[in-house]
Enzyme design. Structure first.
Site, PDB file in Angstrom:
ATOM      1  N   ILE A 282      71.648  56.744 -18.646  1.00 14.88           N
ATOM      2  CA  ILE A 282      71.988  56.762 -17.209  1.00 14.88           C
ATOM      3  C   ILE A 282      70.936  57.550 -16.428  1.00 14.88           C
ATOM      4  O   ILE A 282      70.646  58.701 -16.752  1.00 14.88           O
ATOM      5  CB  ILE A 282      73.376  57.403 -17.003  1.00 14.88           C
ATOM      6  N   GLU A 284      70.201  59.853 -13.952  1.00 16.22           N
ATOM      7  CA  GLU A 284      70.901  60.791 -13.081  1.00 16.22           C
ATOM      8  C   GLU A 284      70.182  61.011 -11.746  1.00 16.22           C
ATOM      9  O   GLU A 284      70.802  61.240 -10.710  1.00 16.22           O
ATOM     10  CB  GLU A 284      71.076  62.150 -13.777  1.00 16.22           C
ATOM     11  N   ASP A 326      67.695  40.953  23.607  1.00 16.76           N
ATOM     12  CA  ASP A 326      67.660  40.776  25.062  1.00 16.76           C
ATOM     13  C   ASP A 326      67.153  42.087  25.630  1.00 16.76           C
ATOM     14  O   ASP A 326      67.833  43.106  25.566  1.00 16.76           O
ATOM     15  CB  ASP A 326      69.071  40.460  25.571  1.00 16.76           C
TER      16      ASP A 326
END
Length: 447
Positions: A282, A284, A326
């Site tokens: 994983i 981190e 616009d």
């Protein structure tokens, strides 16, 4: 849907208990208190605590939280503290950025509130569009935004741009005639005007029949608000990455655990090894890295005067190929002022700022008395007569507000600087015929 377009104006007056003189101020306040402001539904502002915890709403964050909990249970507090600290830092950065953006948006919203011209107790006045109520009589002028659904009472060469509601690119000609047909589509109701559209040309008077969420635009807004949040590309990417990491971790863990058990390794030891291996897979630091990169993007956008409410929107903007806006009222202020007048071969200079009707007239850098210059008097009188805009001084804000087309407002202010008030002129010599400004012939005729 109530078919207001089929009813005669006198019947609508009776139904809404109003008339040409409009509602009284007291009645308008009572109806506003009963029905609420004329505003579209909005998503309620989230509390800082909710925004903080929302930063954890990500599959990758869930995986990291799970890893932190497992590490804590196994006694590996150092790694667990690092993971939790990283997640907390990530949440704080995201919360601070969103809070700043929300505060700025609220300020901009107050700044950009529109106004409307109404007749109440026989007097014309400019009020915030939020204060409109059913039964109000609104006056329409070229360039103005339509602030509520209303049935036309009268119209002079009135054309409405309904592109925002119907998608029709060409302005629609409107009139106050009764329409007997049943179940007409919005685009075919020529005696009705709708909230969110614009007066392209001409002028008119209308009876407000619906405000806020009861308007056609309000019904659409309710549907949009109910849709909820839509995932941006970055969220989809992180979800896909988290799914890949989870699958990879499970497959790798199952393989290592099976291999260790087959070799006769201690089950407790193998479990610890598998957890350590899963945590190592994983990333981190990824959430913090992503947050810091996005925060840097938000900061760089703010230096270009671009407000980003959600940090992940920065990445979404990176996927944008064409951005259509616009510019009037967004890039520019939508204000005009007359500074030069060319008449009878002479070039006059006009001083003054904004819509305040104060200023002097100069010819060759020398001040002139307007009454002594016939061509100047004639130009100012024409400007005052042909201006359909209205000018009001707002004491609380200490500023002049206009209702109508900015060009005509500038002409009206010029007329007042010379000494002509539109109301006074019309009392002395009332208008008998008026042809609103035509973009093709470039003329505005008043008799």
């Amino acid at each position: 849907m109530a078919e207001w377009y089929r009813k005669e104006v006198k019947d609508l007056y009776a139904e809404f208990k109003t008339g040409d003189q409009g509602l009284s101020r007291e009645e308008a306040k009572t109806r506003l208190a009963e029905r609420g402001p004329n505003a579209l539904p909005e998503v309620k502002a989230e509390s800082p605590i909710f925004v903080f915890f929302r930063q954890f709403k990500s599959p990758l964050i869930y995986v990291l939280l799970s890893a932190g909990v497992v590490l804590t249970a196994l006694g590996n507090l150092t790694d667990a503290v690092v993971i939790f600290a990283v997640l907390a830092l990530n949440a704080v950065v995201g919360t601070v950025q969103e809070a700043k953006a929300e505060h700025t948006l609220l300020s901009l919203k107050k700044f950009s509130e529109a106004s409307a011209t109404v007749t109440r107790a026989g007097k014309d006045m400019i009020v915030s569009e939020r204060e409109l109520v059913p039964g109000d009589i609104v006056l329409l002028h070229e360039g103005e935004k339509v602030s509520a659904d209303a049935r036309l009472v009268s119209a002079t060469d009135l054309r409405i741009s309904e592109a925002s509601l119907t998608g029709e690119s060409e302005p629609v000609k409107k009139d106050a005639k009764d329409i007997p047909q049943e179940r007409l589509a919005i685009a075919d109701q020529k005696n009705m005007i709708w909230k969110g559209t614009y007066v392209f040309a001409g002028n008119g008077k209308a009876l407000v029949v619906a405000t806020g969420t009861d308007t056609e635009l309000g019904k659409i807004a309710k549907e949009i608000v109910s849709l909820g949040n839509v995932e941006v590309p970055l969220q989809k990417g992180i979800k896909s990455l988290a799914r890949t990491i989870i699958i990879l971790s499970l497959v790798l863990s199952a393989f290592v655990l099976s291999l260790g058990v087959a070799r006769g390794e201690d089950l407790g030891y193998m479990f610890f090894t598998v957890v350590a291996l899963s945590v190592s897979v994983i990333p981190e630091g990824l959430p913090v890295a992503v947050t810091l990169v996005l925060a840097m993007g938000v900061w760089r956008m703010s230096r270009k005067h671009v407000l980003v409410k959600n940090m992940q929107s920065v990445e979404t903007l990176g996927h944008t190929n064409i951005l259509a806006v616009d510019k009037t009222g967004t890039v520019t202020r939508n204000e005009m002022v007359a500074e030069l007048l060319f008449a009878d071969g002479k070039l006059f200079e006009i001083s003054g700022t904004g819509y305040e009707p104060k200023g002097d007239i100069f010819l060759k850098k020398k001040p002139v008395i307007p009454a002594d210059v016939p061509e100047l008097v004639l130009a100012a009188k024409i400007s005052a007569y042909t201006s359909g805009a209205r000018l009001t001084f707002i004491a609380d804000a200490n500023e002049w507000k206009i209702s109508g087309d900015p060009t005509e407002a500038a002409m009206r202010v010029f007329g007042e600087k010379v000494g002509f008030r539109t109301e006074t002129l019309e009392e002395e010599a009332p208008k008998t015929v008026e042809l609103a400004f035509d973009y093709k012939s470039k003329t505005h005729v008043v008799v």
